[in-house]
Design a protein around this motif. Structure first.
Motif, PDB file in Angstrom:
ATOM      1  N   GLY A 156       0.296  -0.973  -0.407  1.00 46.03           N
ATOM      2  CA  GLY A 156      -0.187  -0.398   0.116  1.00 46.03           C
ATOM      3  C   GLY A 156       0.971   1.471   0.279  1.00 46.03           C
ATOM      4  O   GLY A 156       2.342   1.302   0.436  1.00 46.03           O
ATOM      5  N   GLY A 177       2.437   3.161   1.491  1.00 49.27           N
ATOM      6  CA  GLY A 177       2.817   3.579   3.009  1.00 49.27           C
ATOM      7  C   GLY A 177       3.857   5.383   3.255  1.00 49.27           C
ATOM      8  O   GLY A 177       3.481   5.140   4.701  1.00 49.27           O
ATOM      9  N   ARG A 181       3.401   0.326   7.639  1.00 51.69           N
ATOM     10  CA  ARG A 181       4.102  -0.699   8.565  1.00 51.69           C
ATOM     11  C   ARG A 181       4.433  -0.229   9.299  1.00 51.69           C
ATOM     12  O   ARG A 181       4.109   0.785  10.306  1.00 51.69           O
ATOM     13  N   ASP A 185       8.037   5.668   8.621  1.00 52.05           N
ATOM     14  CA  ASP A 185       7.695   6.642   9.146  1.00 52.05           C
ATOM     15  C   ASP A 185       6.894   7.795   8.437  1.00 52.05           C
ATOM     16  O   ASP A 185       6.610   8.682   8.225  1.00 52.05           O
ATOM     17  N   GLY A 186       6.997   6.865   7.022  1.00 47.47           N
ATOM     18  CA  GLY A 186       6.310   7.442   6.269  1.00 47.47           C
ATOM     19  C   GLY A 186       6.552   9.090   5.154  1.00 47.47           C
ATOM     20  O   GLY A 186       6.220  10.190   4.205  1.00 47.47           O
ATOM     21  N   ASN A 230       5.883  -2.420  -7.941  1.00 47.90           N
ATOM     22  CA  ASN A 230       6.447  -1.110  -9.300  1.00 47.90           C
ATOM     23  C   ASN A 230       6.062  -0.824 -10.059  1.00 47.90           C
ATOM     24  O   ASN A 230       6.871  -0.039 -11.332  1.00 47.90           O
TER      25      ASN A 230
HETATM   26  P1  AMP Z   1       9.128   0.860  -2.515  1.00 45.62           P
HETATM   27  O1  AMP Z   1      10.756   0.019  -2.218  1.00 45.62           O
HETATM   28  O2  AMP Z   1       9.585   2.349  -2.783  1.00 45.62           O
HETATM   29  O3  AMP Z   1       8.876   0.456  -3.815  1.00 45.62           O
HETATM   30  O4  AMP Z   1       8.355   0.723  -1.264  1.00 45.62           O
HETATM   31  C1  AMP Z   1       8.204  -0.031  -0.643  1.00 45.62           C
HETATM   32  C2  AMP Z   1       7.274  -0.496  -0.229  1.00 45.62           C
HETATM   33  O5  AMP Z   1       7.285   0.371   1.181  1.00 45.62           O
HETATM   34  C3  AMP Z   1       5.724   0.511  -0.364  1.00 45.62           C
HETATM   35  O6  AMP Z   1       4.198   0.171   0.915  1.00 45.62           O
HETATM   36  C4  AMP Z   1       5.764   1.881   0.002  1.00 45.62           C
HETATM   37  O7  AMP Z   1       4.766   2.946   0.834  1.00 45.62           O
HETATM   38  C5  AMP Z   1       6.506   0.892   1.183  1.00 45.62           C
HETATM   39  N1  AMP Z   1       7.604   1.990   1.780  1.00 45.62           N
HETATM   40  C6  AMP Z   1       8.565   2.492   1.768  1.00 45.62           C
HETATM   41  N2  AMP Z   1       9.329   3.765   2.314  1.00 45.62           N
HETATM   42  C7  AMP Z   1       8.744   3.986   3.416  1.00 45.62           C
HETATM   43  C8  AMP Z   1       8.411   4.760   4.015  1.00 45.62           C
HETATM   44  N3  AMP Z   1       9.599   5.301   4.300  1.00 45.62           N
HETATM   45  N4  AMP Z   1       7.968   4.980   5.471  1.00 45.62           N
HETATM   46  C9  AMP Z   1       6.970   3.782   5.523  1.00 45.62           C
HETATM   47  N5  AMP Z   1       6.555   3.726   4.402  1.00 45.62           N
HETATM   48  C10 AMP Z   1       7.102   3.275   2.707  1.00 45.62           C
END
Ligand code: AMP
Ligand code: MG
Length: 517
Positions: free
Chosen positions: A99, A101, A131, A134-135, A270
């Motif tokens: 989701g 995040g 999860r 920190d978003g 992605n």
């Molecule tokens: P990514 O590797 O950036 O495609 O992220 C994979 C998953 O991790 C997605 O659901 C993102 O929203 C979540 N995510 C990555 N970095 C963060 C973050 N700093 N805070 C919250 N969720 C994250």
């Protein structure tokens, strides 16, 4: 200032739970969530082309209420903030719910031309999908996303766009190489723009959970909103739609291969359903031509997402999407047919793209040998991909000399060792071009239209980041400006086409990146 028409919210079910806490979300495609305000937002840079498309002029971009929205500190009239629910296969494994995040949608803006464009702020605080994270997003990765989305657009590569890069005035703690060295880094928020941010993983999650009625709704919605040309007598036609996704994905892969872009994290979450480049993380640009190169340190041992494997991985990802859709298909055979279609489109478009890069009028059967031999030579001799193809347009085919591409070598020993082989290859190539009979100027123009002079080389992005972290954003503006016209020689801009300097060969950020951003 902006007009919104939020169909995703209106037509798909939302999460009734309003708590902004990590959780599994069932029976809903999105959760309402407010961005978390930041201390001291400042607009570092914006894309004027993207702003213009949205009908935002300079004055609008200077408005405090717009800055607040782009930073996650407030909403404009018509905006509604939410995060969407998706899952995904990461590095080949099903991982369940992921989701948005750290991405928060602000709604679907309707552009001056009537185009629907979702606005999404990345790094605007936690959501129910964060999860344990920190978003937030750090400045360095936000600069990389901002610049690369715009660079890709100007290169003619399908991509999500970037409207703005906002500094938050807050720090974010990251352990860049996951080696126990956390550092407080400046934070930022990028506002991304795309007709849709829907990913393969949105469909996969519903199928994995057996939520077939909702899956059906999401498919019907996606076709109606994002693929209206796929409606037959007003009815969604699933097999045609999936075929179109395969076609677009094949085109995207050809683009990545022709410009030397390595995404780095081609997980199914992605992968854009529209065939756009999405989620700029530990991506990189090929300097010396190395099919096995990956910019992503997390992928260094398996090299699942290295340069040369991208087309095969995209196909694997399409198969996972096909698995998710299979239960809805009246004729599951159609999915296999579409995957085969991916292979055909990829193969034919690849030939077309490389015929153009080589200045050939068209692709003939035995040109594959010529190209394969070139790739092998480029790999062995560690030739710079961008510099080589750009220089090739200057070859005198009556008197082919390797001198024109000498500047593409990184290593003197390899230059000496391979110049003979290269000279022999150029003789074959020149003979092929003479056979084509295309006037030299015409050929050079054709080649320069598809072999970029400027790409966002990893070290250039890193230099811009180093300066910006010290408070100087000038190089971001300069890069954004140069990369607007990547196929044109720009006087006084040689520094932006220089191949990777030695110091950058093994430096963090220049050749190795991590997912920590
Ligand atoms: P990514 O590797 O950036 O495609 O992220 C994979 C998953 O991790 C997605 O659901 C993102 O929203 C979540 N995510 C990555 N970095 C963060 C973050 N700093 N805070 C919250 N969720 C994250
Ligand atoms: Mg992602």
């Amino acid at each position: 200032m902006l007009t919104f028409d939020n169909r995703f919210l209106r037509e798909l079910p939302g999460d009734p739970d309003l708590r902004n806490e990590p959780r599994q979300v069932f029976g809903a495609c999105w959760s309402p969530v407010a961005p978390t305000p930041v201390a001291a937002p400042s607009l570092l840079v914006y894309s004027r082309e993207m702003a213009a498309e949205l009908g935002l002029n300079e004055e609008a971009m200077a408005a405090p209420e717009l800055l607040a929205a782009l930073a996650g500190n407030g909403l404009l009239p018509g905006m509604v903030s939410y995060a969407t629910c998706y899952g995904g296969h990461q590095f080949g494994q099903w991982v369940g719910q992921l989701g948005d995040g750290r991405a928060i949608l602000l709604g679907e803006a309707i552009s001056r031309q009537g185009q629907r464009l979702e606005l999404q702020i990345k790094g605007a605080g936690p959501t129910p999908y964060s999860r344990r994270a920190d978003g937030r997003a750090v400045l360095r990765s936000s600069i990389r996303e901002f610049l690369c989305s715009e660079a890709m657009h100007h290169l003619g590569v399908p991509t999500t766009r970037a409207l703005s890069l906002v500094g938050t005035g807050e720090t974010v703690v990251r352990d860049m190489f996951y080696d126990g060295h956390p550092v407080a880094e400046p934070g930022a928020v990028v506002c991304r723009v795309a007709p849709s941010f829907t990913r393969f993983g949105h469909f996969e999650l519903l199928a994995a959970r057996g939520e077939y009625a909702l899956l059906r709704r999401l498919v019907d919605f996606t076709i109606a909103r994002d693929f209206p040309e796929m409606l037959v007598d007003g009815q969604p036609e699933l097999s045609r739609w999936f075929l179109e996704i395969c076609r677009r994905t094949a085109h995207l892969m050809v683009h990545w291969m022709r410009v030397g872009f390595v995404h780095g994290v081609m997980n199914t979450d992605n992968m854009s359903i529209l065939g756009l480049t999405i989620d700029y993380g530990p991506y990189g640009w090929v300097d010396n031509f190395d099919p096995g190169w990956t910019p992503n340190t997390t992928d260094a041992s398996s090299r699942r997402y290295c340069f040369a494997r991208q087309p095969a991985i995209a196909r694997w990802n399409l198969e996972r999407l096909a698995d998710a859709l299979a239960g809805l298909m009246p004729d599951p055979e159609a999915l296999a047919v579409a995957i085969e279609h991916y292979d055909h489109v990829y193969a034919s478009e690849f030939c077309r793209a490389f015929a153009a890069k080589l200045g050939l009028r068209d692709w003939r059967h035995d040109d594959s040998d010529l190209l394969e031999d070139l790739f092998e030579l480029m790999r062995l001799s560690e030739i710079d991909m961008t510099e080589f193809f750009r220089s090739l347009a200057r070859l005198d085919i009556e008197n082919p000399s390797p001198d024109v591409v000498q500047g593409a070598f990184y290593r003197e020993d390899l230059r000496r060792r391979f110049t003979g082989d290269l000279a022999r290859w150029l003789i074959r190539y020149a003979a092929r071009l003479r056979h084509d009979g295309q006037p030299a100027e015409q050929r050079a123009a054709q080649m320069n239209d598809c072999n970029p002079r400027y790409v966002l080389r990893n070290y250039l992005a890193q230099q811009a980041i180093d300066l910006a972290e010290r408070g100087d954003a000038q190089m971001i503006y300069d890069l954004l400006d140069v990369l607007r016209r990547p196929y044109e020689e720009q006087a006084g801009r040689q520094a932006f086409s220089a191949k990777r300097p030695d110091w950058a060969r093994h430096r963090a950020g220049c050749s190795m990146l991590s997912c920590s951003s």
